[in-house]
Design an enzyme around this catalytic site. Sequence first.
Site, short mmCIF file in Angstrom:
data_model
loop_
_atom_site.label_atom_id
_atom_site.label_comp_id
_atom_site.label_asym_id
_atom_site.label_seq_id
_atom_site.Cartn_x
_atom_site.Cartn_y
_atom_site.Cartn_z
N TYR A 55 0.84 -1.22 0.00
CA TYR A 55 0.00 0.00 0.00
C TYR A 55 0.86 1.25 0.00
O TYR A 55 2.02 1.25 0.43
CB TYR A 55 -0.93 0.01 1.22
CG TYR A 55 -0.20 0.26 2.52
CD1 TYR A 55 0.02 1.56 3.01
CD2 TYR A 55 0.29 -0.80 3.29
CE1 TYR A 55 0.69 1.78 4.19
CE2 TYR A 55 0.96 -0.59 4.47
CZ TYR A 55 1.16 0.71 4.92
OH TYR A 55 1.84 0.93 6.09
N PHE A 65 2.06 9.61 3.62
CA PHE A 65 2.47 9.50 5.02
C PHE A 65 3.06 8.13 5.36
O PHE A 65 3.69 7.97 6.39
CB PHE A 65 1.32 9.85 5.97
CG PHE A 65 0.14 8.91 5.87
CD1 PHE A 65 0.13 7.68 6.53
CD2 PHE A 65 -0.98 9.26 5.14
CE1 PHE A 65 -0.96 6.82 6.44
CE2 PHE A 65 -2.07 8.41 5.05
CZ PHE A 65 -2.07 7.19 5.70
N ASP A 66 2.84 7.15 4.50
CA ASP A 66 3.38 5.81 4.80
C ASP A 66 3.34 4.96 3.52
O ASP A 66 2.52 5.20 2.63
CB ASP A 66 2.58 5.13 5.90
CG ASP A 66 3.28 3.87 6.43
OD1 ASP A 66 4.51 3.74 6.19
OD2 ASP A 66 2.61 3.04 7.05
N ILE A 85 -7.05 -0.48 11.37
CA ILE A 85 -8.09 0.53 11.57
C ILE A 85 -9.38 0.00 10.96
O ILE A 85 -9.36 -0.80 10.02
CB ILE A 85 -7.68 1.88 10.95
CG1 ILE A 85 -7.37 1.72 9.46
CG2 ILE A 85 -6.49 2.49 11.70
CD1 ILE A 85 -7.06 3.03 8.75
N TYR A 111 -8.11 7.14 12.40
CA TYR A 111 -7.49 7.46 13.68
C TYR A 111 -8.26 8.52 14.45
O TYR A 111 -7.79 9.00 15.47
CB TYR A 111 -6.04 7.90 13.44
CG TYR A 111 -5.17 6.75 12.95
CD1 TYR A 111 -4.67 5.83 13.87
CD2 TYR A 111 -4.90 6.59 11.61
CE1 TYR A 111 -3.88 4.77 13.43
CE2 TYR A 111 -4.12 5.53 11.16
CZ TYR A 111 -3.62 4.62 12.08
OH TYR A 111 -2.86 3.57 11.64
N PHE A 128 -5.74 5.08 0.83
CA PHE A 128 -4.79 3.97 0.71
C PHE A 128 -4.90 3.37 -0.70
O PHE A 128 -5.99 2.96 -1.12
CB PHE A 128 -5.08 2.89 1.75
CG PHE A 128 -4.73 3.27 3.15
CD1 PHE A 128 -3.45 3.06 3.65
CD2 PHE A 128 -5.69 3.88 3.97
CE1 PHE A 128 -3.14 3.42 4.95
CE2 PHE A 128 -5.38 4.23 5.27
CZ PHE A 128 -4.10 4.01 5.77
#
Length: 565
Positions: A55, A65-66, A85, A111, A128
Amino acid sequence: ILFNPEAMLYLSVLVAFAACNAPPVPLDDILIEKTFVPEQCVRAVKVGDYVRYHYNGMFPDGKKFDSSYDRGSTYNVFVGKKQLIAGMDKALVGMCVNERSLIKIPPHLAYGKQGYGDIIPPDSILHFDVLLLDVWNPEDGVQSNTYHTPSTCSRKVEVSDYVRYHYNGTLLDGTLFDSSHTRLRTYDTYVGIGWLIAGMDQGLLGMCVGEKRIITMPPSLGYGENGDGSDIPGQASLVFDVVLLDLHNPRDGITVTNQFMPESCTRKTVAGDFVRYHYNGSLLDGTFFDSSYSRNRTYDTYVGRGYVIAGMDEGLIGVCVGEKRTVTIPPHLGYGEEGTGSKIPGSAVLVFDIHIIDFHNPSDKTEITVTHKPEECDKPTKKGDFVKYHYNASLMDGTSIDSTYNYAKTYNIVLGANQVVPGMEDGLMDMCVGEKRHLVIPPHLGYGERGVTDEVPGSAVLVFDIELVEMEEGLPEGYMFIWNDEVSPDLFTEMDTDQNKQVEPSEFTDYIMRQVNEGKGRLAPGFDPYRIIDNMFSNQDRDGDGKITEAEFKLKADEAPHDEL
């Protein structure tokens, strides 16, 4: 109202600026945009499944961010067990392997108001870009899907069998990690005794030679949590596309299947016999490796004496001339673990289709069968007799060699004069005119190991059907000429027609031929009379001067035996 292009352009810029700076539209639930859907869904995710996926995590403005790609490792997790999540837990359900989706998750399913440290601010919508690579369930076992079944299957793989197979190994997303085909060599192993990963040990059971199947296994039956440390990641499902080429068990003996049995079989091979046979040799999957037919020559060997591989030695015992059989030989009775190099791989089961052409034993004698005997027979043949006979000659498999009937004339010989093979000499002895016989002559009494070029193969058993047509009685053994009447006391004088006290060759020849023509003497039948007379003259011409004197001249009874008067 007049159209103003400049005003319209200004208005468009304002609208675009407002759109870019407008706050994101609130999401009540996840939003999934499928960007790639595979043609086939190998498997869809269910709650409780374990998944491996890549992902990229981004904010709505595209800021990343990731990313699992940056870490060089998939994200591996159970679905529906609150290890993710809530929005991702929900979005992954129903995804297929190799499917790619853009998943948009609202804050309350991500979150929330707390965010995640310095990485994700409170109340953030998360995007994502997900590519699903693998899915399995802890309750999964091995799945086998056969997509090619051979027309015949006489045996299936069992525990402790030894197999040879080719495979392509891939991950569930199709990524190739290994292939026996690229190494040009089968994978050879025992099955069910722990030499393989557990899933393959199970997946090979029940396969037939020639069968093709897809074997899919979860990581618990593959390489587990750690993978293989190289091409197979941890927790990966494995897919093997397998074709089984060979199968045997160390306890196997040879298998003999009769394909053709002649109507009559008076004799079967035993250890010590010499056999001539044709064969086609192949591997168990049908791959051809050798044939005597391609060389246009039989394979000739002793059986039961270790001249051939042990399985063939056994398979050639108890066969009849003309019989056809298939002999299947396990590797421990064939060429073993090493094979022969290029043609026969190691640990290969061998299949020979054999056709027995003939066989004999070195102790064999000429086999004589009388097929017709005349009612009267005063004088059977003996050594020295001149005989005329017809014959049909063939090999043991019925292949015709020659026949006197084709030439409309008999074959004529003197018995005991080495004018035919020894087996024919045996077969013509003690025979009556008009008698018919069937002769089987072993090669050591026939044409031997060399045979006759383009006519009789080496080491071939010969079959003759003969008929004695005429016989002229020969002379006593050791004689080439005999007197029918009393010998003249003035023999030398009668020969010396010019009365010069010596006999010339012409005088000698004329005299002997006159005696024969008048019935007073006989020359050995079946030979050139002049050669016999020349030989007789040479024996009498003791000093070799081309003349016979009275001192040299002797009758046979007067001296040591030799072929003369």
